[in-house]
Scaffold this motif. Structure first.
Motif, PDB file in Angstrom:
ATOM      1  N   PRO A 176       2.651   2.733   4.506  1.00  0.00           N
ATOM      2  CA  PRO A 176       3.506   3.571   4.567  1.00  0.00           C
ATOM      3  C   PRO A 176       3.454   4.469   5.853  1.00  0.00           C
ATOM      4  O   PRO A 176       2.446   4.441   6.548  1.00  0.00           O
ATOM      5  N   ILE A 214       9.083  -4.967   4.366  1.00  0.00           N
ATOM      6  CA  ILE A 214       8.419  -5.666   5.338  1.00  0.00           C
ATOM      7  C   ILE A 214       8.714  -7.089   5.247  1.00  0.00           C
ATOM      8  O   ILE A 214       8.377  -8.023   5.985  1.00  0.00           O
ATOM      9  N   LYS A 255       9.172  -3.569  12.075  1.00  0.00           N
ATOM     10  CA  LYS A 255       8.823  -4.201  13.414  1.00  0.00           C
ATOM     11  C   LYS A 255      10.016  -3.726  14.319  1.00  0.00           C
ATOM     12  O   LYS A 255      10.159  -4.100  15.492  1.00  0.00           O
ATOM     13  N   GLU A 270      -0.841   5.754   7.958  1.00  0.00           N
ATOM     14  CA  GLU A 270      -2.193   5.619   7.477  1.00  0.00           C
ATOM     15  C   GLU A 270      -2.248   6.359   5.939  1.00  0.00           C
ATOM     16  O   GLU A 270      -2.163   7.668   6.048  1.00  0.00           O
ATOM     17  N   ALA A 271      -2.392   5.669   4.806  1.00  0.00           N
ATOM     18  CA  ALA A 271      -2.244   6.299   3.444  1.00  0.00           C
ATOM     19  C   ALA A 271      -3.066   7.381   3.350  1.00  0.00           C
ATOM     20  O   ALA A 271      -2.840   8.218   2.880  1.00  0.00           O
ATOM     21  N   LYS A 319       3.197  -0.924  10.201  1.00  0.00           N
ATOM     22  CA  LYS A 319       2.953  -1.074   8.809  1.00  0.00           C
ATOM     23  C   LYS A 319       3.182   0.230   8.028  1.00  0.00           C
ATOM     24  O   LYS A 319       3.428   1.228   8.558  1.00  0.00           O
ATOM     25  N   ARG A 350       0.710  -1.444  -0.008  1.00  0.00           N
ATOM     26  CA  ARG A 350      -0.159   0.067   0.031  1.00  0.00           C
ATOM     27  C   ARG A 350       0.990   1.187   0.068  1.00  0.00           C
ATOM     28  O   ARG A 350       0.208   2.173  -0.030  1.00  0.00           O
TER      29      ARG A 350
HETATM   30  N1  LIG Z   1      -4.321   0.910   7.314  1.00  0.00           N
HETATM   31  C1  LIG Z   1      -3.083   1.022   6.660  1.00  0.00           C
HETATM   32  C2  LIG Z   1      -2.702  -0.176   6.111  1.00  0.00           C
HETATM   33  C3  LIG Z   1      -1.170  -0.412   5.789  1.00  0.00           C
HETATM   34  C4  LIG Z   1      -0.814  -1.973   5.523  1.00  0.00           C
HETATM   35  O1  LIG Z   1      -1.887  -2.814   5.810  1.00  0.00           O
HETATM   36  N2  LIG Z   1       0.500  -2.233   5.161  1.00  0.00           N
HETATM   37  C5  LIG Z   1       0.934  -3.666   4.933  1.00  0.00           C
HETATM   38  C6  LIG Z   1       1.519  -3.594   3.542  1.00  0.00           C
HETATM   39  S1  LIG Z   1       0.216  -3.403   2.273  1.00  0.00           S
HETATM   40  C7  LIG Z   1       2.044  -3.659   5.891  1.00  0.00           C
HETATM   41  O2  LIG Z   1       2.695  -2.697   6.231  1.00  0.00           O
HETATM   42  N3  LIG Z   1       2.173  -5.015   6.208  1.00  0.00           N
HETATM   43  C8  LIG Z   1       3.177  -5.439   7.137  1.00  0.00           C
HETATM   44  C9  LIG Z   1       2.928  -6.030   8.461  1.00  0.00           C
HETATM   45  O3  LIG Z   1       1.709  -6.115   8.743  1.00  0.00           O
HETATM   46  O4  LIG Z   1       3.900  -6.730   9.028  1.00  0.00           O
HETATM   47  C10 LIG Z   1      -2.972   2.274   5.445  1.00  0.00           C
HETATM   48  O5  LIG Z   1      -3.844   2.357   4.961  1.00  0.00           O
HETATM   49  O6  LIG Z   1      -1.800   2.776   5.297  1.00  0.00           O
END
Ligand SMILES: N[C@@H](CCC(=O)N[C@@H](CS)C(=O)NCC(=O)O)C(=O)O
Length: 198
Positions: free
Chosen positions: A53, A33, A39, A64-65, A51, A11
């Motif tokens: 970005p 990631i 982490k 939060e994007a 998470k 994202r």
């Molecule tokens: N609600 C967040 C979602 C961000 C998200 O889920 N990012 C995922 C990648 S698409 C992530 O960082 N995952 C890594 C993890 O959960 O460890 C947004 O809109 O920015």
């Protein structure tokens, strides 16, 4: 200079697209990631959700994007990514900016998991309604606010591109195809796609 924490094929794409639309210099901080970089204590201090970005602007940090879209559009008004304060179009801009994480994201999860929820209690109603509402809103175009492109198109366009084109979770419709094509034709979208591919 703002620093954008990102990881390939995530994202982060919407934040990359956003920063490319501003025309401003920014630093990309690779936060892979797949290697657990999200982490580390240092990164969790920026986004406790771990998470991408996320964004740093001097002492300010956020994630939060859609929030990043709102923040950057406000910081760089010359990029004209949001109707200015006091413009009546700002109401619909905020509506669609919040619609992406508030309705499209959970609708996509519902499509993927087939989870049944009481549509009166579920904040997004049900997936069919979300995509019907978007279909009607995009029927005229070219953008979600009509003639003017905004950061709401980055939030909505990224989500629809993901749901309809990349993951084929949601069936294409003529309005979705035309809209995603218009998004994908933007040079900033194309530069962000190249970066996001890793
Ligand atoms: N609600 C967040 C979602 C961000 C998200 O889920 N990012 C995922 C990648 S698409 C992530 O960082 N995952 C890594 C993890 O959960 O460890 C947004 O809109 O920015």
């Amino acid at each position: 200079m703002m620093q954008l924490y990102w990881s390939p094929r995530t994202r982060s794409f919407s934040a990359l697209w956003l920063m490319e639309e501003t025309g401003q210099a920014y630093e990309r901080v690779l936060t892979d990631i797949s290697k657990g970089a999200q982490k580390t204590p240092a990164y969790l201090a920026i986004n406790p959700m771990g998470k991408v970005p996320a964004l740093r602007d001097g002492e300010a940090t956020l994630a939060e994007a859609a929030a990043i879209c709102a923040y950057v559009a406000e910081r760089y008004p010359e990029a004209k990514l949001a109707p200015p304060l006091g413009d009546p179009k700002r109401a619909k801009y905020l509506y669609w900016l919040f619609f992406s994480p508030g309705c499209i994201e959970p609708a996509m999860v519902q499509v993927a998991t087939k989870i049944e929820m009481n549509p009166v209690a579920a904040g997004w109603g049900e997936a069919q309604r979300v995509f019907d509402v978007l279909d009607a809103a995009l029927a005229k175009g070219p953008w979600i606010l009509g003639e003017s492109f905004s950061a709401a198109d980055i939030a909505i366009g990224s989500a629809l591109n993901f749901a309809v084109r990349l993951f084929k979770m949601v069936p294409a419709r003529p309005s979705f195809d035309r809209y995603i094509d218009a998004c994908a034709a933007r040079p900033a979208f194309q530069r962000a796609s190249g970066i996001a591919a890793g």
